[in-house]
Design a protein around this motif. Structure first.
Motif, PDB file in Angstrom:
ATOM      1  N   LYS A 188       0.821  -1.217   0.000  1.00 26.23           N
ATOM      2  CA  LYS A 188       0.000   0.000   0.000  1.00 26.23           C
ATOM      3  C   LYS A 188       0.850   1.260   0.000  1.00 26.23           C
ATOM      4  O   LYS A 188       0.480   2.271  -0.589  1.00 26.23           O
ATOM      5  CB  LYS A 188      -0.921   0.015   1.224  1.00 26.23           C
ATOM      6  CG  LYS A 188      -2.072  -0.974   1.177  1.00 26.23           C
ATOM      7  CD  LYS A 188      -2.934  -0.813   2.417  1.00 26.23           C
ATOM      8  CE  LYS A 188      -4.101  -1.792   2.424  1.00 26.23           C
ATOM      9  NZ  LYS A 188      -4.908  -1.665   3.659  1.00 26.23           N
ATOM     10  N   ARG A 189       1.975   1.197   0.706  1.00 31.93           N
ATOM     11  CA  ARG A 189       2.792   2.400   0.841  1.00 31.93           C
ATOM     12  C   ARG A 189       4.036   2.381  -0.048  1.00 31.93           C
ATOM     13  O   ARG A 189       4.909   3.226   0.080  1.00 31.93           O
ATOM     14  CB  ARG A 189       3.195   2.578   2.308  1.00 31.93           C
ATOM     15  CG  ARG A 189       2.012   2.951   3.186  1.00 31.93           C
ATOM     16  CD  ARG A 189       2.441   3.354   4.590  1.00 31.93           C
ATOM     17  NE  ARG A 189       2.556   2.208   5.468  1.00 31.93           N
ATOM     18  CZ  ARG A 189       2.822   2.287   6.781  1.00 31.93           C
ATOM     19  NH1 ARG A 189       3.026   3.459   7.329  1.00 31.93           N
ATOM     20  NH2 ARG A 189       2.896   1.192   7.520  1.00 31.93           N
ATOM     21  N   SER A 190       4.098   1.405  -0.932  1.00 29.46           N
ATOM     22  CA  SER A 190       5.250   1.294  -1.830  1.00 29.46           C
ATOM     23  C   SER A 190       4.938   1.875  -3.205  1.00 29.46           C
ATOM     24  O   SER A 190       3.785   1.882  -3.652  1.00 29.46           O
ATOM     25  CB  SER A 190       5.661  -0.182  -1.983  1.00 29.46           C
ATOM     26  OG  SER A 190       6.074  -0.718  -0.745  1.00 29.46           O
ATOM     27  N   ASP A 191       5.989   2.368  -3.878  1.00 27.29           N
ATOM     28  CA  ASP A 191       5.834   2.922  -5.227  1.00 27.29           C
ATOM     29  C   ASP A 191       5.998   1.855  -6.305  1.00 27.29           C
ATOM     30  O   ASP A 191       5.737   2.108  -7.477  1.00 27.29           O
ATOM     31  CB  ASP A 191       6.883   4.024  -5.468  1.00 27.29           C
ATOM     32  CG  ASP A 191       6.727   5.194  -4.502  1.00 27.29           C
ATOM     33  OD1 ASP A 191       5.589   5.436  -4.050  1.00 27.29           O
ATOM     34  OD2 ASP A 191       7.744   5.858  -4.206  1.00 27.29           O
ATOM     35  N   CYS A 192       6.474   0.673  -5.889  1.00 29.35           N
ATOM     36  CA  CYS A 192       6.732  -0.373  -6.876  1.00 29.35           C
ATOM     37  C   CYS A 192       6.614  -1.736  -6.215  1.00 29.35           C
ATOM     38  O   CYS A 192       6.553  -1.843  -4.990  1.00 29.35           O
ATOM     39  CB  CYS A 192       8.133  -0.197  -7.477  1.00 29.35           C
ATOM     40  SG  CYS A 192       9.421  -0.135  -6.217  1.00 29.35           S
ATOM     41  N   ALA A 193       6.585  -2.764  -7.050  1.00 31.30           N
ATOM     42  CA  ALA A 193       6.507  -4.144  -6.553  1.00 31.30           C
ATOM     43  C   ALA A 193       7.920  -4.687  -6.359  1.00 31.30           C
ATOM     44  O   ALA A 193       8.892  -4.098  -6.851  1.00 31.30           O
ATOM     45  CB  ALA A 193       5.744  -5.003  -7.558  1.00 31.30           C
ATOM     46  N   PRO A 194       8.065  -5.817  -5.646  1.00 28.12           N
ATOM     47  CA  PRO A 194       9.399  -6.413  -5.482  1.00 28.12           C
ATOM     48  C   PRO A 194       9.970  -6.846  -6.834  1.00 28.12           C
ATOM     49  O   PRO A 194       9.234  -7.108  -7.791  1.00 28.12           O
ATOM     50  CB  PRO A 194       9.132  -7.633  -4.598  1.00 28.12           C
ATOM     51  CG  PRO A 194       7.807  -7.378  -3.959  1.00 28.12           C
ATOM     52  CD  PRO A 194       7.024  -6.563  -4.934  1.00 28.12           C
ATOM     53  N   LEU A 195      11.279  -6.921  -6.895  1.00 29.46           N
ATOM     54  CA  LEU A 195      11.931  -7.448  -8.089  1.00 29.46           C
ATOM     55  C   LEU A 195      11.568  -8.912  -8.249  1.00 29.46           C
ATOM     56  O   LEU A 195      11.174  -9.581  -7.289  1.00 29.46           O
ATOM     57  CB  LEU A 195      13.454  -7.317  -7.958  1.00 29.46           C
ATOM     58  CG  LEU A 195      14.018  -5.889  -7.961  1.00 29.46           C
ATOM     59  CD1 LEU A 195      15.503  -5.915  -7.597  1.00 29.46           C
ATOM     60  CD2 LEU A 195      13.808  -5.235  -9.318  1.00 29.46           C
TER      61      LEU A 195
END
Length: 431
Positions: free
Chosen positions: A60-67
Motif C-alpha cells: 500500500k505504501r510502496s511505489d513499486c513491486a518487489p523485483l
C-alpha cells in the motif's frame, strides 16, 4: 493478483521506492526508524549488511513491486496474515496442547495477581517515600520490605518480565514514579547479573532517589510549562537535599551517593557536580538512565509524553552521549522492541496494547487485543509466539486510534510498570 497486505520478501527483491519493515532493534541498524520507504541503492546495501534474509514490505505504501525472484533462488512470498508465514518454520512447537480458553483464563489470572501485588506495593512505596521526613525508621523498614521482595523476584526466579498495568483494578492514581524507577532498575540488575547486595542498594536508592523533592515547592514540581532559570536552579537542589536526607535517615553512604548523582550525565551536562562517565557510581548511572526513560513516558505535562517505543528510540537516537551506552542498550534489550505500554497495530489490522514482553522473543510480546466481541473486563490476550501468522505492523500514539478503539483499550495517561515472573511460565510451552 498482488495482495495489499504486508508481505515477506527476500532481500534480493528489494528496490528503491518500496516501503519496508526491519524486524530488528535500533542498535542493529543505522536508520532513524525501523519502517521507512527505501530512497536509494545505498539503503538497500545497508539492509543487506544487517544479515536479514527476509524483510516485510507494505504494498500500500510502496511505489513499486518487489523485483522478480532470481531463477536460481526460489523463495516463498508469504502474506503475514496467513498461518504459513516464514516465522512458522522457526516458532517453537508446544509440547502440550492447551485449549485457548484455558490459556486465556490462566493469563487473566496471572495478570490479575500481578495487578493486586502491584497495588499493594505502590501503596507501601508511596507511604515510605512520604514518611522519610516524619518517621525515617518506619519509612526505611517499609522500603526494605518491598525492595527485598522485588530483588528476590528479579534475581532468584528464572525469566522475569516487566508488565504494563492496564487492567481493571488499578488506575493512573496508582502510578508512583519512584516505584517505576525501582522496577526498571531491578530489571536491569537482572540483565547484568548484579549481586544481591548491590541490587538491594540499587533498589533502595531508586525508591528514595527523589526524596529531596520534599523540600522543593509544589509550584515548581507540578509546573507544566518549562521552568525559569531561577526555578531550575532551585529544582536541581533536590539531589543534594535528598543525599542529606538519606544520611539523616541512616541509609548506607552509597545510597546517599547514588541519590546525589542520579541527575549526572555521561557527557558532563548533568548536575549538581557536572561529573562525567566513570566519575559517577555505576548504580547512579543506572538510576539516571531509567529515571530519564520514565520521565519521558510520564512527564508532568501529558501533552509532551512519549510512548514507550518513542522514548527508547529518542534516547538511542538523540541522548546516547547523556547515558552509559552499554546500559542503554541493555535497557532496550530488556524492554523489547515494543516495550510494555506500547499501542500497536497488528498485521491483521487489529489494534492492541503490549502488556508484557517475551524475554526470549522481543518481537512477539503479549498483547491485549481490541475485540468488540470480548468484554473490556475480560479482553482477548494474545501471546504472539503462538500466533505465527500475526505480526506487529506499527506503533501508534493514542490520538491515532479510532474513538471506539481508544475507549476499549483505555490506555493510561501514566504508564505503571511492575515486575513479575514471565507470563510464559503460566504456559506449558518451553521458552
Amino acid at each position: 493478483m498482488q495482495s495489499n497486505q504486508p508481505q515477506f520478501i527476500d532481500v534480493s527483491q528489494l528496490q528503491v521506492g518500496m516501503y519496508v519493515h526491519l524486524d530488528l532493534g535500533w542498535m542493529d541498524h543505522p536508520f532513524t526508524l525501523s519502517n521507512f520507504k527505501v530512497k536509494d541503492e545505498e539503503q538497500i546495501s545497508i539492509i543487506k549488511k544487517t544479515g536479514l534474509k527476509k524483510v516485510r514490505y507494505d504494498p500500500k505504501r510502496s511505489d513499486c513491486a518487489p523485483l522478480e525472484i532470481p531463477a536460481n533462488k526460489p523463495i516463498e512470498m508469504v502474506s503475514v496474515e496467513t498461518n504459513k508465514s516464514i516465522e512458522a518454520t522457526i516458532e517453537d512447537k508446544p509440547t502440550e496442547v492447551v485449549s485457548k480458553n484455558e490459556r486465556l483464563k490462566e493469563l487473566h489470572h496471572a495478570i490479575n495477581e500481578c495487578e493486586k501485588k502491584f497495588i499493594n506495593t505502590s501503596n507501601i512505596a508511596r507511604q515510605a517515600t512520604r514518611n522519610i521526613l516524619t518517621d525515617p525508621k518506619a519509612a526505611v523498614e517499609q522500603a526494605v520490605l518491598i525492595v527485598n521482595d522485588m530483588v528476590d523476584t528479579a534475581l532468584m526466579e528464572g525469566d522475569v518480565a516487566v508488565h504494563a498495568l492496564n487492567g481493571n483494578r488499578s488506575s493512573d492514581a496508582n502510578y508512583v514514579h519512584p516505584l517505576n524507577v525501582t522496577v526498571l532498575a531491578l530489571l536491569m540488575a537482572k540483565s547484568i547479573e548484579m549481586s544481591k547486595e548491590d541490587a538491594r542498594l540499587l533498589g533502595l536508592a531508586a525508591l528514595f532517589h527523589d526524596i529531596g523533592k520534599a523540600e522543593i515547592s509544589d509550584k515548581i514540581l507540578l509546573k507544566k510549562e518549562p521552568l525559569t532559570k531561577s526555578e531550575q536552579t532551585h529544582y536541581e537542589q533536590h539531589s543534594e537535599i535528598g543525599a542529606r536526607m538519606a544520611q539523616e535517615a541512616g541509609l548506607p553512604v552509597r545510597i546517599g551517593k547514588i541519590i546525589l548523582q542520579h541527575h549526572e550525565h555521561a557527557d558532563g551536562s548533568g548536575y549538581p557536580k557536572h561529573l562525567r562517565g566513570e566519575q559517577t557510581d555505576q548504580l547512579a548511572r543506572l538510576v539516571a538512565l531509567v529515571n530519564g526513560y520514565d520521565n519521558l513516558c510520564n512527564p508532568n505535562n501529558f501533552a509532551t509524553a512519549k510512548t514507550p517505543y518513542e522514548a527508547l528510540a529518542h534516547m538511542y537516537a538523540n541522548q546516547r552521549t547523556k547515558y552509559d551506552e552499554s546500559l542503554l542498550k541493555r535497557l532496550i534489550k530488556s524492554l523489547g522492541i515494543y516495550p510494555p505500554g506500547s499501542i500497536v497495530q497488528l498485521s491483521t489490522g487489529s489494534y492492541a496494547t503490549v502488556i508484557s514482553v517475551n524475554p526470549n522473543k522481543p518481537l512477539r510480546p503479549f498483547v491485549m487485543l481490541h475485540d468488540p466481541l470480548s468484554s473490556r473486563h475480560e479482553p482477548q490476550i494474545l501471546d504472539l509466539r503462538e500466533e505465527p501468522g500475526i505480526n506487529i505492523s506499527a506503533c501508534l500514539r493514542p490520538n491515532q486510534l479510532p474513538l471506539d478503539v481508544l475507549d476499549y483499550l483505555n490506555p493510561r495517561k501514566r504508564i505503571s510498570y511492575f515486575m513479575d515472573a514471565d507470563l510464559s511460565h503460566n504456559n506449558n510451552e518451553p521458552t
